[in-house]
Design an enzyme around this catalytic site. Sequence first.
Site, short mmCIF file in Angstrom:
data_model
loop_
_atom_site.label_atom_id
_atom_site.label_comp_id
_atom_site.label_asym_id
_atom_site.label_seq_id
_atom_site.Cartn_x
_atom_site.Cartn_y
_atom_site.Cartn_z
N PRO A 1 0.87 -1.26 -0.08
CG PRO A 1 -0.02 -1.02 2.32
CD PRO A 1 0.76 -2.05 1.22
CG ASP B 1 5.14 -1.47 2.31
OD1 ASP B 1 3.82 -1.22 2.70
OD2 ASP B 1 5.63 -2.76 2.27
CG HIS B 2 0.52 3.52 5.12
ND1 HIS B 2 0.99 3.78 6.43
CD2 HIS B 2 -0.51 4.40 5.04
CE1 HIS B 2 0.50 4.97 7.02
NE2 HIS B 2 -0.46 5.23 6.11
NE ARG B 3 3.15 -4.42 2.56
CZ ARG B 3 3.44 -5.39 1.95
NH1 ARG B 3 3.18 -6.68 1.99
NH2 ARG B 3 4.75 -5.24 1.27
CB VAL C 1 6.56 3.86 6.55
CG1 VAL C 1 7.31 5.17 7.02
CG2 VAL C 1 8.13 2.98 6.20
#
Length: 469
Positions: free
Chosen positions: A263, A439-441, A443
Amino acid sequence: MTTMTETSARFREFKMPDVGEGLTEAEILKWFVQPGDTVTDGQVVCEVETAKAAVELPIPFDGVVHELRFPEGTTVDVGEVIISVDVAPGSGDAPAVPEAASAVAQEPVAKAEPEAPKGRQPVLVGYGVAEASTKRRARKGVEVPGPAAAAIQAEINGHGAVVPETRPLAKPPVRKLAKDLGIDLATVTPTGEGGVITREDVHAAVAPAAAEVPAAPAPVVAPAAPAAPAVEAVPGARETRIPVKGVRKAIAQAMVGSAFTAPHVTEFVTVDVTRTMKLVAELKEDKDLAGVRVNPLLIIAKALLVAIKRNPDVNAAWDEANQEIVRKHYVNLGIAAATPRGLIVPNIKDAHDKTLPQLAAALGELVSTAREGRTSPAAMAGGTVTITNVGVFGVDTGTPILNPGESAILAVGSIKPQPWVHKGKVKPRQVTTLALSFDHRLVDGELGSKVLADVAAILEQPKRLITWA
């Protein structure tokens, strides 16, 4: 087709090798030999394009070429036999080569059945070349084939590889240089750390070798097979279809995989980099940086490394199989490069440990190698974060897609004069826009914002490279 028994007794078969990078196929770009040509151990017989780079393949034994199994332009699976060599010429009549194989440049040949490994297995030499000439430089020494997969994996991780004692220690670009200059690495005295032969060592060996060895006669060059027809636009046609393969195929698969797996979040900041541009101008005159290229990308790279040091959690990877976040305690800094073969992202191993002069030299080597088409698959593996400089195309900013397996990518826009409020007055200043995708997983928004803000702060006040480092 030659049977396994006949092959073991007289004929050796060379298979499309694997570098341990998960590559499953490669396209044969050019054959440098033809049936009837004599080959020696270490001689380059063809150039292939993998999903990551163009590379040369050396044959690991002596003999006479008996058969080329595939024509130029054919995509071949790893493990398929691509050439057979008569290692005992003069021992009687060789089996007839099928007509299709003798005219290998015209029609593809049926693929050989998979066979069990026999004897020493060839492995890929991880460096490519620019457009190849049909004439090959005569070799004065014998060069052994490339390192085994474990050694290449060690290079990927940025550490020294375990290599047999009989084989000189040298990185692939240095071996290529020695090969082109006709220098036997076994005769070169290493000065690098751990007994590694450097470029300087090879150049130092050139003068004595030239004085001692008479010039070799010009090699007899076999006629090259016709190249595969290129895709050309038909006059008046409304569409042209281009096969998706090689680097373009790899780019497509990687970008789709990244975009629909990680994401993405992208944040932007516009920053006054006038002081950074002044620093760049001063560093160009610094004698300690003589001989290396100094440009804004160098300071931006150093700024990102300092920002990662201040926010180490951003330097991580997502392990889907084990449901773990892997935090990296090293930075392999990727630099996106546009080449004639397409986009590639080689990386500087252990960039966090390099001084500014060392980082400048590494950037220069990376860029020149990429432009010449010599970037190795190992150089493009193991990256942790990447910089893409879209500003060189006059673009202000973008929303970059993560390199698969990495946590963040920084896009740098064009640097140009803009009106800016400086010390209470509107003045023309050098301004750029930075974009950080992450990467929102891995960060969160706060962490990503801190990293981007730190990079911007350093570029606005470059003295922070000292105070924060």
